[in-house]
Scaffold this active site. Structure first.
Site, short mmCIF file in Angstrom:
data_model
loop_
_atom_site.label_atom_id
_atom_site.label_comp_id
_atom_site.label_asym_id
_atom_site.label_seq_id
_atom_site.Cartn_x
_atom_site.Cartn_y
_atom_site.Cartn_z
N ASP A 45 0.81 -1.21 0.00
CA ASP A 45 0.00 0.00 0.00
C ASP A 45 0.85 1.27 0.00
O ASP A 45 1.97 1.30 0.53
CB ASP A 45 -0.93 0.02 1.21
CG ASP A 45 -2.04 -1.01 1.11
OD1 ASP A 45 -2.40 -1.38 -0.02
OD2 ASP A 45 -2.53 -1.44 2.17
N TYR A 46 0.28 2.31 -0.56
CA TYR A 46 0.93 3.63 -0.65
C TYR A 46 1.40 4.12 0.71
O TYR A 46 2.50 4.68 0.84
CB TYR A 46 -0.09 4.61 -1.25
CG TYR A 46 0.35 6.03 -1.37
CD1 TYR A 46 1.31 6.42 -2.32
CD2 TYR A 46 -0.23 7.03 -0.58
CE1 TYR A 46 1.69 7.74 -2.45
CE2 TYR A 46 0.14 8.35 -0.71
CZ TYR A 46 1.10 8.71 -1.65
OH TYR A 46 1.48 10.03 -1.78
#
Length: 215
Positions: A45-46
């Site tokens: 995830d970012y």
């Protein structure tokens, strides 16, 4: 024989080479890795940090990313609050999420690991303590670790992926990577790899220290 990149993905970097968002684009792998024909095997995830694997070998990419292989992934997770033994037990047995129950996991409380400082830093509240856990799962649902800790009452504040299969984050700072060779068709194993190169793209910071976690 195939090549694989072990990359320490910094916070707020997409685990892809382009951003479909035209306005205010986000940081991508293209800013850190200048290796043609390498693609991520899975994603991170970012707003998560840590180990991301990339390879230029299609079958190896599928083997790593496919949920059928159930390749274990280990995370170091900072949560809000003093996590209880009951919550650890729930995480170990599996928790119910909106998309169904999770598989049993390996969960334990650990001492805060020796890590690089995050930019921006994790929010700090004088009246609310935090704690760290090590969580190993064998599935890869969307934002699964964050949803699991929230389900047992402890929101995730910081999330670092430390290990995928036998590959670990050891000696890699944010933005650094190394290339290893994987002997095929044997299953990928750290014991069958050979380190070729480490490339630094980040300022000096504290390295992750496995000895911080209890055995």
């Amino acid at each position: 024989m195939a090549d694989i990149i072990l990359f320490n993905k910094p916070f707020q970097v997409l685990s892809q080479f382009t951003d479909e968002r035209a306005n205010n684009p986000r940081s991508t792998l293209a800013e850190w890795i200048k290796k043609p024909d390498f693609y991520p095997a899975g994603r991170l995830d970012y707003d998560s940090e840590g180990l991301l694997l990339l390879t230029n070998h299609g079958p190896l990419q599928h083997r790593i990313a496919s949920p059928q292989t159930k390749m274990p992934k280990t995370y170091w997770v900072q949560v809000e609050g003093e996590i209880s033994a009951e919550a650890i037990d729930q995480l170990s047995k599996g928790v119910n999420l909106k998309d169904g129950p999770t598989r049993p996991a390996k969960a334990q409380r650990i001492e805060p690991p020796s890590l690089w400082p995050r930019t921006p830093p994790v929010r700090h509240r004088e009246t609310i303590p935090t704690s760290w856990i090590e969580l190993t799962i064998s599935e890869g649902r969307n934002r699964q670790v964050r949803r699991m800790t929230a389900a047992v009452g402890y929101p995730t504040l910081r999330l670092i992926r430390y290990k995928i299969g036998d590959w670990t984050l050891d000696k890699l700072l944010p933005g650094e990577f190394r290339i290893e060779q994987v002997h095929l068709p044997d299953a990928p194993s750290a014991n069958s790899t050979q380190t070729r190169r480490t490339h630094s793209r980040s300022p000096k910071a504290r390295r992750p220290n496995r000895r911080s976690a209890p055995k």
